[in-house]
Design a protein around this motif. Structure first.
Motif, PDB file in Angstrom:
ATOM      1  N   THR A   1       0.910  -1.179  -0.048  1.00  0.00           N
ATOM      2  CA  THR A   1       0.091  -0.039  -0.090  1.00  0.00           C
ATOM      3  C   THR A   1       0.854   1.192  -0.062  1.00  0.00           C
ATOM      4  O   THR A   1       1.778   1.308   0.669  1.00  0.00           O
ATOM      5  N   LYS A   2       0.737   2.270  -0.949  1.00  0.00           N
ATOM      6  CA  LYS A   2       1.398   3.318  -0.981  1.00  0.00           C
ATOM      7  C   LYS A   2       0.836   4.323   0.272  1.00  0.00           C
ATOM      8  O   LYS A   2      -0.546   4.388   0.451  1.00  0.00           O
ATOM      9  N   LYS A   3       1.794   5.279   0.468  1.00  0.00           N
ATOM     10  CA  LYS A   3       1.530   6.143   1.505  1.00  0.00           C
ATOM     11  C   LYS A   3       1.086   7.467   0.830  1.00  0.00           C
ATOM     12  O   LYS A   3       1.581   7.927  -0.218  1.00  0.00           O
ATOM     13  N   SER A   4      -0.060   7.989   1.207  1.00  0.00           N
ATOM     14  CA  SER A   4      -0.604   9.264   0.725  1.00  0.00           C
ATOM     15  C   SER A   4       0.056  10.594   1.438  1.00  0.00           C
ATOM     16  O   SER A   4      -0.003  10.610   2.704  1.00  0.00           O
TER      17      SER A   4
ATOM     18  N   GLY B   1      -0.169   2.877   4.115  1.00  0.00           N
ATOM     19  CA  GLY B   1       0.869   2.858   3.671  1.00  0.00           C
ATOM     20  C   GLY B   1       2.247   2.930   4.294  1.00  0.00           C
ATOM     21  O   GLY B   1       3.435   3.444   3.750  1.00  0.00           O
TER      22      GLY B   1
ATOM     23  N   ARG C   1       4.867   0.432   4.088  1.00  0.00           N
ATOM     24  CA  ARG C   1       5.377   0.051   2.758  1.00  0.00           C
ATOM     25  C   ARG C   1       6.773  -0.327   2.665  1.00  0.00           C
ATOM     26  O   ARG C   1       7.582   0.143   3.040  1.00  0.00           O
ATOM     27  N   ASN C   2       6.682  -1.500   2.228  1.00  0.00           N
ATOM     28  CA  ASN C   2       7.981  -2.269   1.876  1.00  0.00           C
ATOM     29  C   ASN C   2       9.042  -2.527   3.137  1.00  0.00           C
ATOM     30  O   ASN C   2      10.264  -2.596   3.397  1.00  0.00           O
TER      31      ASN C   2
END
Length: 505
Positions: A307-310, A339, A342-343
């Motif tokens: 999930t990408k961070k906004s 996010g 993420r990773n």
């Protein structure tokens, strides 16, 4: 003096907004504090999310991999294709495991396995010391095995039970008192003929005779003149008749035992029939439940990784929260948490280790597919399992022992373990103990690891930094108030002088 413009000077102090000027001067400092608090909040959220993952992972471990869990998937009992029915479960019940053959037995139980046990009649209304009169040396006592139980005038039936249980705690001996029968019951915990209870009664022949009569035993006199007796436990005795009329006699020290991969539990004397039928419903249902719980966990973990961070939803500052409702804050923070992992290195390694173990070898993939387990086709469901109930059910009917070995077979050689034994090891490595990878990173609440972890230490350092920034900001604010207060006083003085000169003109 007449060259100074009274218009530029008059009212300076009245228009001097000290609070506004100081607030504007402190903007950058407050932003630094807010930024430090936001950074700390993100770490706190990371820790919260990690701890949820640890809990959910541990719940799966406890439910499906702990030895005594009824949902255990690394036990032979989880792969049986047979269900064993009892005509009378109050007499005997049985459960098969992987590799079990069909049975058709008539059980005739003549004797239950029992521990060594004896009873001593007591009267709760009469002082105990009078029921255990003093011996020749003037002391009342009872010796069980090699443990002497002293009896005093203060003792009651309850305190005698407590003394025996306390002094014999590590002797496999327990005591209880029945108000209904008025009996002190002393017994071993272990059942069977090897269970033995030795009793010594010193200087109290009447008590010895009473115990002998009540328990059907005999006392002898030892070299010290003490009355001694030994009570033995009893073995389970049962005759089992198979479908061909053959009778097999069994003699066991326990009422629970295993023969030919069948676990038997005898509950009472009597007759009962045990028959087995083909039934894969329980095994399939349990495996389906595991796959669903496991996939939910993997879906959640992999979702955190990808999930990408906004950037539009940073943690809210205290000032921003003051202008928002509780519902608005909750919705904002839900978006702000998305996010932030993420990773993440440990979460990604967890998924990849499982993915590689389950589906990293073409040969293993084909073997698993034949028993109803395959890799999820959707790439976004990395590490997840696709479960075919019909194929699994058919496989355990055809060869339940083979299915068990593929999925749960144990070996000291890790390469030879079944896939779920390997999965068990991976889960334990990441979330099974205080030394696990996830625990070292986030800790577990109300445990020794709660503060001894990477995130907690980072939060503590951030807290120190926040306090330093606030202290620095407060010092600056004090200096500014001092500076502008002095300026305001000077301006007031200057304004008064200009008013005086203006009046003179």
């Amino acid at each position: 003096m007449t060259n100074i413009s009274p218009i530029r000077v008059t009212g300076l102090s009245g228009n001097f907004d000290m609070e506004g000027i100081i607030e504007a001067s402190m903007t950058r400092d407050k932003e630094k504090v807010d930024k430090a608090k936001q950074d700390q909040q993100i770490v706190k959220w990371k820790q919260e999310i990690y701890r949820d993952i640890i809990k959910e992972t541990k719940d799966i471990y406890d439910k499906y991999f702990e030895r005594y869990s009824k949902n255990n998937i690394v036990s032979k009992n989880s792969y049986t294709s047979l269900s064993i029915k009892s005509s009378d479960e109050s007499i005997v019940v049985a459960k098969g495991s992987a590799g079990t053959n069909k049975i058709n037995y008539q059980f005739a139980v003549s004797q239950m396995a029992e521990p060594a046990k004896l009873t001593i009649r007591l009267n709760a209304s009469t002082p105990i010391v009078q029921q255990f009169p003093p011996n020749a040396s003037g002391a009342s006592s009872l010796t069980i095995g090699d443990v002497n139980i002293p009896i005093s005038e203060q003792d009651t039936t309850s305190s005698i039970v407590s003394k025996i249980n306390s002094l014999c705690e590590d002797k496999d001996i327990r005591a209880s008192y029945s108000e209904m029968t008025g009996e002190l019951i002393i017994s071993r915990k272990k059942t069977g003929s090897s269970s033995k209870l030795d009793l010594k009664i010193d200087g109290n022949d009447n008590l010895a005779q009473q115990v002998a009569n009540d328990n059907g035993i005999s006392f002898t006199t030892d070299g010290e003149g003490k009355k001694v007796a030994t009570v033995l436990g009893k073995n389970l005795d049962a005759d089992i008749t198979d479908e061909n009329g053959r009778v097999i006699h069994i003699n066991k020290e326990s009422n629970s035992f295993t023969i030919d991969n069948v676990d038997y539990n005898v509950n009472s004397k009597g007759n009962a029939k045990l028959t087995s039928i083909t039934d894969t419903e329980e095994a399939t249902k349990n495996m389906k439940a595991f796959v669903e719980d496991y996939n939910k966990l993997m879906d959640k973990v992999y979702g955190l990784i990808v999930t990408k961070k906004s950037k539009d939803y940073p943690p809210l500052t205290d000032t921003q929260k003051e202008d928002m409702t509780t519902d608005e804050i909750e919705k904002w923070e839900k978006k702000a948490k998305e996010g932030i992992l993420r990773n993440d290195d440990e979460l990604r390694a967890f998924v990849e280790d499982i993915q590689s173990m389950l589906f990293g070898d073409v040969k293993d993939i084909e073997t698993l597919r034949k028993i109803g387990i395959s890799e999820a086709k959707d790439y976004n469901k990395k590490g997840q399992i696709s479960f075919n109930e019909d194929v699994f059910s058919k496989a355990i009917v055809e060869d339940s022992d083979k299915v068990y070995k593929i999925l749960a077979g144990y070996s000291s050689n890790s390469d030879e373990k079944g896939v779920f034994e390997k999965l068990k090891d991976i889960i334990y490595e990441y979330a099974g103990s205080s030394d696990s990878k996830f625990t070292k990173k986030a800790g577990i609440e109300k445990s020794a690891s709660a503060n001894a972890n990477i995130y907690s230490k980072q939060i503590a350092e951030q807290e120190k930094n926040i306090n330093r920034l606030i202290e620095k900001m407060n010092d600056k604010e004090k200096r500014l108030y001092s500076k502008y207060s002095a300026l305001e006083a000077l301006l007031n003085q200057y304004s008064s002088q200009m008013s005086y000169f203006s009046q003179g003109n």
